[in-house]
Design a protein around this motif. Sequence first.
Motif, PDB file in Angstrom:
ATOM      1  N   GLY A 178      41.606  52.987  32.934  1.00 18.03           N
ATOM      2  CA  GLY A 178      41.831  51.077  32.535  1.00 18.03           C
ATOM      3  C   GLY A 178      43.354  50.786  32.545  1.00 18.03           C
ATOM      4  N   ALA A 216      45.198  50.284  35.611  1.00 16.33           N
ATOM      5  CA  ALA A 216      44.866  48.780  36.141  1.00 16.33           C
ATOM      6  C   ALA A 216      45.183  48.241  35.322  1.00 16.33           C
ATOM      7  CB  ALA A 216      43.068  48.797  35.955  1.00 16.33           C
ATOM      8  N   GLY A 217      45.643  47.519  34.101  1.00 18.80           N
ATOM      9  CA  GLY A 217      46.032  47.007  33.301  1.00 18.80           C
ATOM     10  C   GLY A 217      47.750  47.069  33.733  1.00 18.80           C
ATOM     11  N   ILE A 246      40.547  42.076  36.539  1.00 20.17           N
ATOM     12  CA  ILE A 246      39.901  43.217  36.160  1.00 20.17           C
ATOM     13  C   ILE A 246      38.923  43.881  35.830  1.00 20.17           C
ATOM     14  CG2 ILE A 246      40.594  45.666  34.437  1.00 20.17           C
ATOM     15  CD1 ILE A 246      43.586  44.632  34.554  1.00 20.17           C
ATOM     16  N   ALA A 304      42.765  48.922  29.862  1.00 21.73           N
ATOM     17  CA  ALA A 304      44.020  47.653  30.767  1.00 21.73           C
ATOM     18  C   ALA A 304      43.984  46.672  30.550  1.00 21.73           C
ATOM     19  CB  ALA A 304      42.273  47.309  31.184  1.00 21.73           C
ATOM     20  N   ALA A 363      37.859  49.106  37.076  1.00 21.42           N
ATOM     21  CA  ALA A 363      38.574  50.588  36.212  1.00 21.42           C
ATOM     22  C   ALA A 363      37.884  50.842  35.276  1.00 21.42           C
ATOM     23  CB  ALA A 363      39.576  50.241  35.132  1.00 21.42           C
ATOM     24  N   VAL A 409      40.284  40.474  32.157  1.00 20.15           N
ATOM     25  CA  VAL A 409      39.503  41.834  31.717  1.00 20.15           C
ATOM     26  C   VAL A 409      38.025  41.713  31.413  1.00 20.15           C
ATOM     27  CG1 VAL A 409      39.678  44.531  30.527  1.00 20.15           C
ATOM     28  CG2 VAL A 409      41.394  43.095  31.272  1.00 20.15           C
TER      29      VAL A 409
END
Lengths: 986, 90
Positions: free
Chosen positions: A466, A469-470, A283, A183, A450, A173
Motif C-alpha cells: 500500500g 502504491a501511494g 489506488i 497508500a 495494492a 484510494v
Amino acid sequence: MSQTLRQTKGGRIDRSRTIRFQFDGKTHKGFEGDTLASALLADGVKLFGRSFKYHRPRGVMAAGIEEPSALVGAGTAGRYEANTRATDLFIYPGLKAVSQNRWPSLGLDLLSGISLISPFIPAGFYYKTFFGPPKLWMVYEHFIRMAAGLGKAPRAADKDAYEHRAAFWDVLVVGSGPAGLAAALAASASGAKVILAEQDRELGGSLLTDAATIDGQASEDWIAAATTSLLAKGGRILTRTTAAGFYDHGLLNLIERVTEPGQAPGADGLAQRLWRVRAGQVILATGALERPRLFAGNDLPGVMLSGAVRTYLNRYGVRTGQKVVLTTDNDDAYRTALALAEAGAQIVAILDSRAASAAGNSLSVRRAQTRLPVHFGAKLIAAKGSAKGVKSAKALIDGQVTNLVCDLIAVSGGFSPVVHLHMQAGGTLGWNETTGAFSPDVSRQNQTTAGAASGVDGLGQTLTSGWEAGLAAAKTLGLKGGSAKTPPACAEADDQACRSLADWLPAPQTNLKKAFVDYQNDVTAADLDLAWREGYRSVEHMKRYTTLGMATDQGKTSNLVGLARLALAEGRPVPSVGLTTFRPPYTPVTLGVLAGEHTGAHLSPRRRPVLYPVHAAEKPIWQPVGYWHRPRAYPQGREDLHQAAHRESLAVRTKVGVTDVSTLGKFDVVGPDAAAFLELVCATTVGKLAVGRGRYTLMLREDGMVMDDGTVWRVAEHRFFLTSSTGGADRMSAHLSYVRKVLAPQLKVTVANVQEHWAAAAIAGPLAKAVVENLMGEGAAPRHMSLGFGPLAGIPTMILAASYSGERAFEIYAPSHQIGPVWDAIVEQARGLGGCLYGLEALEILRIEKGHIVVGGEIDGRATADDLGLGKMLRPAGGFVGATALGRPAMSDPQRLQLVGLEAISGTIPEGSMLVTAKGAVPCGHVTAAGMNVVQGGSIALGFLQGGRARLGDVLTATSPTRKQAAQVKVVAPVFYDLAGDQYRD
Amino acid sequence: MLLIHCPHCGPRAQAEFVFERPLESIIQIDEALPDLIHKLYSRVNPKGPSWELWRHTYGCQSWLKLHRDTHNHTIHAVLEIGQTQDGGDA
C-alpha cells in the motif's frame, strides 16, 4: 432469547447503547455497531431466508457485502429496499426487516416442497421448456412465475432525496484496510490531495477483525492517527461509500449511503449521494473475498465462511457456534479456530485439504497443532441439518468417512482478490495456480492495486505494498513528496500469511446435486457438470445456461469455484477457460441514486413563455410542447376542452382570435451570403425573395425527408428572419450551425438563434386587419406574406402577415421584455370586436381544416415534400440539403404514402386510426390528425394513404382496434375550407 | 464517460458533448447519389483510430474533430473543425 451468543466483552460494538429493531415482526435487540446479521446471530437466529429456486433454508454465509444468502427487505413503504444483505445493513432504532422468498412464513415455507422436485428442474430448465409443446409452456410459466423473483420490488414512490456530486482529486484510494490506509498516508505525505472511499462504516478493513500492532501502536490507534493525518493534509474520507463503477478516462462512481437501507434521513431528506470522481491516480486496495468449498449441504444455515466466523467473534462479539468443524485449504482458518477456542467454543476438527508437508508453518498452524484436532489431507463430504441449522458433518479423514457432531461449519476455500474495478477499468489478470487466484496484471488506466487485492499475502507485505502504491501514485503525478519516510510495519506475531493451496476437488463421496456453487441462484456443481455434458463449454454460455453468477451478488464468492469446475471438466487450466466480464456496479445500486435530482418536475427543464403569467390569469388548460408549456384552450364557465376549442376556432373563422406564438423557432440570418446560406437549408427559393416579403418554406434532412417547416422573410437585402416549429427549434438551431460551420464555412453569414429574444402575438380572423389598423393606423397592416414595422402601444414591433389558420392573419413581434403592453392592447382590441384568445387545440382544428401540416404530425420523418403534396415548392435546380437523396428510386414510387383528406361518411374518425380498404380490410394508410369542420360540423381528418392522390373518392374504413372505434371515410383532397384561399388574402 | 478536452473550455465530461458522425461520413451538398447512400446507410464501423465529428452542445457549442480510438477510447486529438493537427487551416 436475547443475545445469548454474545460475548460479554470485546469487539467494536457499544454494549451501552441498545438498539431495538424488528425482523419478520418480532422485536430483537442489538447494539450500536451491529449489522442486522450480527445482531440476529447473537440472538440465536440461524434462518434468514429461503433460496431462490428450491426454497432451501438459508442462513448467513459471510460478514460483508459479498453475502449471497442472507437477503432481506428493509424499511417500509416509500423506503423499502429489497434484497439488502443483512451483513451490509447496520441496525438503527426502528429498523423493520423482513425475510424473503418464503410463503407464508419463514418457518413454514410451503414452496420448500420444490426441493423435492428439484431433479425435474435442472440447469437450463427455462430453455428446455421452450423445446416442448407450447401448451406445456403455459403450465410451466404459471409455476415459474409463482416461484421466481428474488425479493419484492417496492410499489410506493421513493420518499427520499438523492444527490450527485462531482469531485476532482489527485489520488483516490478505494478501501481503507491496512493497504489502503498505508497508500493514502504515503500519497498524502508526498503532497497529493487524497480522497479515501470505504464501504464499511468505519475505517480499517481486515484490522477491524484482526487487531494488530502497527508502528508500535494498537491498530485502533494507528487507524485514528492515520485519519487525523489525512484530514489535516486536506484529504477527504468517505465512509459507507462504495466505489461501484470504474469507467473510461479515470471516472469512478462512488455511492455514499447517508442512511442505512430503509432508514429515514435527516432534515435534508438525503438518503444517498452519488460521487463522480475523476482522480489523477486511483489506488485499488479492495482486499480479497473468501471462497466457499464444495460439499453436500454447504448452503445450510450454520455453514459459514471462516473469515466471517472470526469477524462475528472479534468485531461483533458473537460466537456463532459451540461445536465447530473447520474445512480449509489455507492457514487463515487456523486463526479462526484459535479465536473460537479461546472464546470457549469446542473445535471438533480442522479438516485441512493440504498434506501435512504442504501446510504452512505459520504461528497459527503451529499453535493449533499443539492443542486442536488438526487433520491434514481431510475433506468434508456433507453437512447435515435442517432449517434450524447444522447438526453434524460427514468428513473424510485419513481415508475414513467419519461423522462429526457440530453446530457450525467454518469454511475456507482460499481467497479471491477483488479485481472488479481493475477489470472494469480495462485491466488484465494474472493467474496464481498455487493460491488459485486471479490478481491484476496490466492496468489500462491510471490505476494500481495494492494489498490483498493485488494478491499480496500477510499484513507486513500488505502495508508495504500500500505504501509503495501511494508513493508511486504521487510520483506519477509529479509530486516529489516531503515527509514520506518508511512504510508502516506490524509486529511479527501479526504478520500471518494465508498460504492457500487451492483445492477445487470435492471429496469423491460428495453428492454434487446438493453441493452449491452459486448460493443465490441455486446452481449446484451437478448443474455445471450437466451443462458441460450438454455442450456448454464457453464460460459465457455456461453462465447464461445455468445462471451461475447472475444473481445480485454477481457471483462474488462463487464464480471462481464454478470456473474451476468447468476447467476440471474441460481438462484445462482455469485461466484458459476464461472469465466472464466484470461489469459495474460492484454491489447493487439503488436506482434512485443514479437518477439523483432528476426526478419528477426536475426530470427536464420547464420552459415558460414570457407571457406565462398573463395566460395563467386566464386559467387555461396547459399543454407541454417540447420543454415549453403553452395554453391549449381557455375554457369559459363550465366549458370542457372541446367546447372551448370549438368556440375559439369559431371565433377565428367568424370574427378574430389572438394566440401566443412566442415559442416559435426564430433565427436572424445576416450577411452578404445570407441568401446563399438559406438556399442550402431551405428547399424552396429564397434568393429571389424581395425585401419586405416572406415565403412558406421546408427544411429537409440529408435523406430527403422533411425535417421542419416555417417561414423565411427578407427583412433587408442581407438580413433574413427564419421561423421554425416550437418543438423543432433546438434541432433546427443545431442544423443551421452544422450547415454553416461544417458544410459551408466559406459563406459570409452569421446565424443568431433569437427564439427567446422576440415574443409574438398572432391575430387571425376576418377582423384581424381591423385589429391591426385600429391599433397602428390606417394602412399599417401589410399584404399577405409581407412584413412591416411600426410602434404598437409605444413599443417598436415587426408585423409579419402570414396565416396558419387560413384566415387573414398577422404575427406581431416585439422584444420579449416589452411584449406585455403589446399583448394587452391587441387582446383588448380583439375582445372589443367580439374576438377571444385561442389555444393550441383550436389552432389544431383550424389547421386540419386547411390541410396545413405540422411537425410531429404529418412531418413525421418519413414524408417527402411530394408525399405532403408540396413537391412543386422545391427548387428544381436542387443545391439544398436533401436534394440529392430525392433522386433515389423509392422516392418517386407511386405507391408511397401520400397526404390526403378524409371525410367521415358515418361515425367519427378516431384519432390515430389506421386506414383499411372497405372490402377485405387491407391496411393502406393511417390517420395523422382528426378534427371537425368548424362551421358546418362533421368529422374530418388528415392522413397518409398509399398512392393517395390517385384515390380521391374512394371509400375506406378508419379503424382503431385499441379504442374499438371505426368510421367509414371518403378520400378527398387535404383541404376542407376555403379551397381558393380567398380568406387570407386582401 | 470520456473526458474530452475542448479547445475552448478545457477538460469536460462526455455528457456535455454530442457525437455527430464519422468525419468521412459528412455529406457535401453536391455529393453524388451513390456516395450519399453509402455515407447515410452503409457507414464503416472502424475498430481503432477514427476521426469523428462531435459538438460541444452543452458547452460552447463548437464543432470539434476528435481523433478517437474506438477500441480503447484514447482520444489522440481534439481540433476545432477547419483546423489541422499542425495548427493550420484545413
